[in-house]
Design an enzyme around this catalytic site. Structure first.
Site, PDB file in Angstrom:
ATOM      1  N   THR A 157       0.846  -1.253   0.038  1.00  0.00           N
ATOM      2  CA  THR A 157       0.024  -0.100   0.025  1.00  0.00           C
ATOM      3  C   THR A 157       0.913   1.237   0.033  1.00  0.00           C
ATOM      4  O   THR A 157       2.099   1.034   0.325  1.00  0.00           O
ATOM      5  CB  THR A 157      -0.837  -0.198   1.026  1.00  0.00           C
ATOM      6  N   ASP A 188      -8.818  -2.060   4.686  1.00  0.00           N
ATOM      7  CA  ASP A 188      -8.825  -0.926   5.602  1.00  0.00           C
ATOM      8  C   ASP A 188      -8.502   0.440   5.198  1.00  0.00           C
ATOM      9  O   ASP A 188      -9.037   1.424   5.507  1.00  0.00           O
ATOM     10  CB  ASP A 188      -7.819  -1.021   6.731  1.00  0.00           C
TER      11      ASP A 188
HETATM   12  N1  ASP Z   1      -3.997  -2.591   4.064  1.00  0.00           N
HETATM   13  C1  ASP Z   1      -4.133  -2.920   2.740  1.00  0.00           C
HETATM   14  C2  ASP Z   1      -5.177  -3.597   2.625  1.00  0.00           C
HETATM   15  O1  ASP Z   1      -5.594  -4.436   3.367  1.00  0.00           O
HETATM   16  C3  ASP Z   1      -2.917  -3.680   2.332  1.00  0.00           C
HETATM   17  C4  ASP Z   1      -1.733  -3.055   2.470  1.00  0.00           C
HETATM   18  O2  ASP Z   1      -1.373  -1.945   3.343  1.00  0.00           O
HETATM   19  O3  ASP Z   1      -0.629  -3.695   1.910  1.00  0.00           O
HETATM   20  O4  ASP Z   1      -6.053  -3.515   1.768  1.00  0.00           O
END
Ligand code: ASP
Length: 289
Positions: A157, A188
């Site tokens: 992310t 999230d």
């Molecule tokens: N938090 C993000 C999600 O669950 C993924 C990530 O942070 O890599 O979609």
């Protein structure tokens, strides 16, 4: 004393021990320098975090925007959100398909609708109406940035948080979601309070196994810990991350507060990140400090 400014970005939790991240480190350093210059020139925290996240999205180096991976149905469904601390206005998109910069779409939701979150086909139609740039040659536009990863929920992310010279805080986050996610899955990142939060006390952006960050309401929890417990920012970030870990989740949190304190913590194997401290010092790292 002049009002301090501060900035942090992340390029996602989880790094592979054997892989080189030289390109990502150089890119993050460049973005940190740009953010530092913009903040000293008086740019708003909101503009600075959106510009940084847009550059992270379009670089193709992280699992967001151009670097996103397809879901199990082979579709590129992207999530993003943004929050402005002083007004506590927020905007987000979930499972958005076909646009270059999901964070721009999130900001448009915040600025041009009375809503906070638009999803799916309606979000795409809104982004089109807003004149946002479309991906013209999907799926070849996407260059999945993630190398093979054997964690149970591999992640990636991007996000940014800033404090500007007028004392305003803002946060933005964007993601391609977790690798091999089910069609329609929302994590999230576009959920205000879970993956992104900004108010008058703190600006927060999370990365990691989103399901756990949602169950911990991690981003808002950082500010709540400052507000109700009077905890320092570093303490509050640690507490929120410990709660995620207690549920079995892994990832990282970046945060700045109104005094210019910065904190970047993670319980994942590394987190790509760059910090601009209030004294202007830039710190770029991928693995454990
Ligand atoms: N938090 C993000 C999600 O669950 C993924 C990530 O942070 O890599 O979609």
């Amino acid at each position: 004393m002049p009002q301090p400014t501060a900035f942090i970005l992340h390029g996602g939790a989880g790094v592979l021990a054997e892989r080189s991240y030289d390109r990502e480190e150089a890119h993050m350093a460049e973005l940190a320098e740009t953010a530092r210059a913009s903040l000293s020139a008086g740019a708003s925290a909101l503009d600075v975090v959106c510009a940084a996240v847009r550059s992270l999205e379009t670089s193709g180096l992280y699992v967001a925007g151009k670097g996103a991976s397809p879901n199990q149905a082979g579709r590129y469904e992207l999530d993003a959100s943004v929050m402005d601390g002083p007004s506590r206005k927020a905007g987000a998109v979930a499972t958005l398909e076909g646009f270059i910069s999901p964070v721009d779409a999130a900001r448009a939701v915040m600025e041009h609708t009375p809503h906070v979150l638009l999803a799916g086909a309606g979000a795409a139609r809104f982004a089109l109406e807003q004149g946002l740039k479309q991906v013209s040659d999907a799926p070849s536009y996407y260059t999945p940035a993630a190398a093979p990863d054997d964690r149970a929920i591999p992640t990636g992310t991007v996000g940014a948080v800033a404090l500007d010279a007028n004392g305003r805080l803002a946060a933005a986050t964007s993601t391609g979601g977790t690798l091999n996610k089910v069609w329609g899955r929302v994590g999230d990142t576009p959920i205000i309070g879970s993956g992104t939060w900004a108010d008058e006390r703190a600006a927060v952006s999370c990365t990691g196994q989103g399901e756990y960050f949602m169950r911990a309401n991690a981003a808002a929890d950082v500010s709540a810990r400052v507000r109700y417990h009077g905890q320092s920012l570093a303490h509050a970030v640690k507490g929120a991350l410990d709660d995620v870990a207690h549920l079995g989740g892994e990832g990282g949190i970046i945060a700045v507060d109104a005094s210019g304190a910065v904190s970047a913590q993670f319980n994942s194997p590394g987190m790509k990140r760059a910090l601009v401290h209030p004294d202007g010092l830039i710190e770029v790292a991928v693995k454990q400090a």
